[in-house]
Write an enzyme that holds these catalytic residues in place. Structure first.
Site, mmCIF file in Angstrom:
data_model
loop_
_atom_site.group_PDB
_atom_site.id
_atom_site.type_symbol
_atom_site.label_atom_id
_atom_site.label_comp_id
_atom_site.label_asym_id
_atom_site.label_seq_id
_atom_site.Cartn_x
_atom_site.Cartn_y
_atom_site.Cartn_z
ATOM 1 N N ASP A 1 2.245 -1.943 -4.377
ATOM 2 C CA ASP A 1 0.900 -1.347 -4.426
ATOM 3 C C ASP A 1 0.093 -2.036 -5.527
ATOM 4 O OD1 ASP A 1 -0.068 1.542 -3.064
ATOM 5 O OD2 ASP A 1 -1.308 0.818 -4.735
ATOM 6 N N ILE A 2 -1.212 -1.977 -5.384
ATOM 7 C CA ILE A 2 -2.095 -2.551 -6.421
ATOM 8 C C ILE A 2 -2.096 -1.647 -7.660
ATOM 9 C CG2 ILE A 2 -4.205 -1.398 -5.583
ATOM 10 C CD1 ILE A 2 -5.731 -3.989 -6.192
ATOM 11 N N GLY B 1 -0.052 5.103 -0.918
ATOM 12 C CA GLY B 1 -1.070 5.817 -0.150
ATOM 13 C C GLY B 1 -0.508 6.932 0.729
ATOM 14 N N GLY C 1 0.860 -1.194 0.000
ATOM 15 C CA GLY C 1 0.000 0.000 0.000
ATOM 16 C C GLY C 1 0.891 1.236 0.000
ATOM 17 N N TYR D 1 -15.366 -0.757 8.177
ATOM 18 C CA TYR D 1 -13.949 -0.442 8.419
ATOM 19 C C TYR D 1 -13.621 -0.643 9.899
ATOM 20 C CZ TYR D 1 -9.839 2.651 8.901
ATOM 21 O OH TYR D 1 -8.601 3.188 9.191
ATOM 22 N N LYS E 1 -11.193 -3.478 11.483
ATOM 23 C CA LYS E 1 -9.990 -3.140 12.260
ATOM 24 C C LYS E 1 -10.010 -3.855 13.616
ATOM 25 C CE LYS E 1 -7.537 -0.536 9.546
ATOM 26 N NZ LYS E 1 -6.224 -1.016 9.076
#
Ligand code: AKB
Length: 313
Positions: A34-35, A11, A8, A140, A144
């Site tokens: 990263d994607i 970001g 990631g 979310y 988490k």
């Protein structure tokens, strides 16, 4: 060569963390992952991968000698509500892929960010403590919270050294956040500088915990450097910077940009999310265990944001 993998990496956090990792562990090669395609080369190597693609991830763990992993890929609170199944898949299956590979390839340390979104209406609103009631209202938030349990499970069962911080809203100028409820506190600066006005999706008095990115990066590195025996709270910590409201931030910005105006949207779905979160966070466990202390408050963060953004906008 021993390596650090940042998943990631394009970001908001990854953009800044990579430089800090390179300074802190100069002998390690930093691999950005990263994607999305590489934006600019941060770190030493870039690999494109979807954290949900276990086979692809496995090839990366096979190819490089990975000693540390920072898993930053996630769908945040507001976007998560529009794609609940995908948010769960990315936030939980992605984490499980990384935890499994970290055990299999004997990674020494894993960092995985949690969030103030694990708290809900049943948690104390002010100085929300490390322990106690958690009733998250968003996908979310409960991904988490489940992730925190998974991290603890891998620590207990496999002895994996996974460390985590419950970040508040993060404010930064180098990269934009994406899809969070606290994002207003970044966009307000961009719009203030570009147009001297901002339309806020949260109400003027919505108080939320925030942190300047410099503090968040320093806190992350400090946590990862702390000897294990000092980390008593199963390596997962509340972290506080300061709390602010859109109205208060607007007044602060007006001191630098006198013509700045703000107006408020009504009935934005993010208001309900914000109303379920704490107003301020108690981070005394982090202070006790590893000497954590935030350096930026609303005033110093605002000056720094305006100074940097005025140069780049
Ligand atoms: C969000 O707003 O979703 C995030 C967070 C507080 O974790 N910034």
């Amino acid at each position: 060569m021993d390596s650090i993998l940042v998943i990631g990496s394009n970001g908001q956090i990854g953009t800044e963390l990579i430089d800090a990792l390179k300074v802190t562990w100069p002998a390690y090669q930093v691999i950005s992952c990263d994607i999305r395609p590489r934006e600019q080369l941060k770190g030493d190597v870039f690999v494109q991968a979807d954290v949900n693609d276990l086979e692809r991830l496995k090839t990366i763990f096979e190819q490089y000698r990975i000693k540390q992993v920072y898993l930053l890929a996630a769908l945040l609170s507001a976007t998560g509500e529009t794609k609940p199944r995908y948010a769960w898949d990315l936030n939980i299956n992605g984490l499980l892929n990384v935890l499994d590979l970290s055990v299999a390839y004997r990674v020494e340390k894993v960092f995985w960010p949690s969030s103030i979104a694990v708290f809900g209406p049943g948690s104390p609103k002010d100085d929300t403590p490390q322990f106690g009631e958690k009733d998250p209202q968003t996908v979310y938030g409960f991904s988490k919270l489940a992730g925190e349990h998974w991290c603890n499970y891998y620590r207990e069962k496999y002895g994996l050294d996974v460390r985590s911080i419950r970040y508040p809203g993060l404010i930064s100028w180098k990269a934009a956040p994406g899809g969070g409820t606290t994002d207003y506190a970044v966009q307000i600066f961009h719009d203030a500088i570009a147009t001297e006005s901002y339309q806020c999706f949260l109400s003027a008095n919505t108080r939320l915990p925030m942190m300047y990115m410099d503090d968040a990066i320093r806190g992350t590195i400090e946590l990862m450097q702390t000897p294990l025996e000092k980390l008593k709270v199963f390596r997962l910590y509340n972290l506080a910077g300061f709390s602010c409201t859109p109205g208060g931030l607007a007044i602060e910005i007006s001191e630098h940009i006198p013509g700045f105006t703000i107006n408020y949207l009504e009935n934005d779905p993010r208001q309900q999310i914000a109303d379920s979160w704490p107003r301020s966070i108690d981070d005394s466990e982090a202070q006790k265990d590893w000497g954590w202390q935030a350096r930026f408050d609303q005033k110093t963060m605002t000056s720094d944001m305006i100074k940097h953004l005025s140069l780049v906008v």
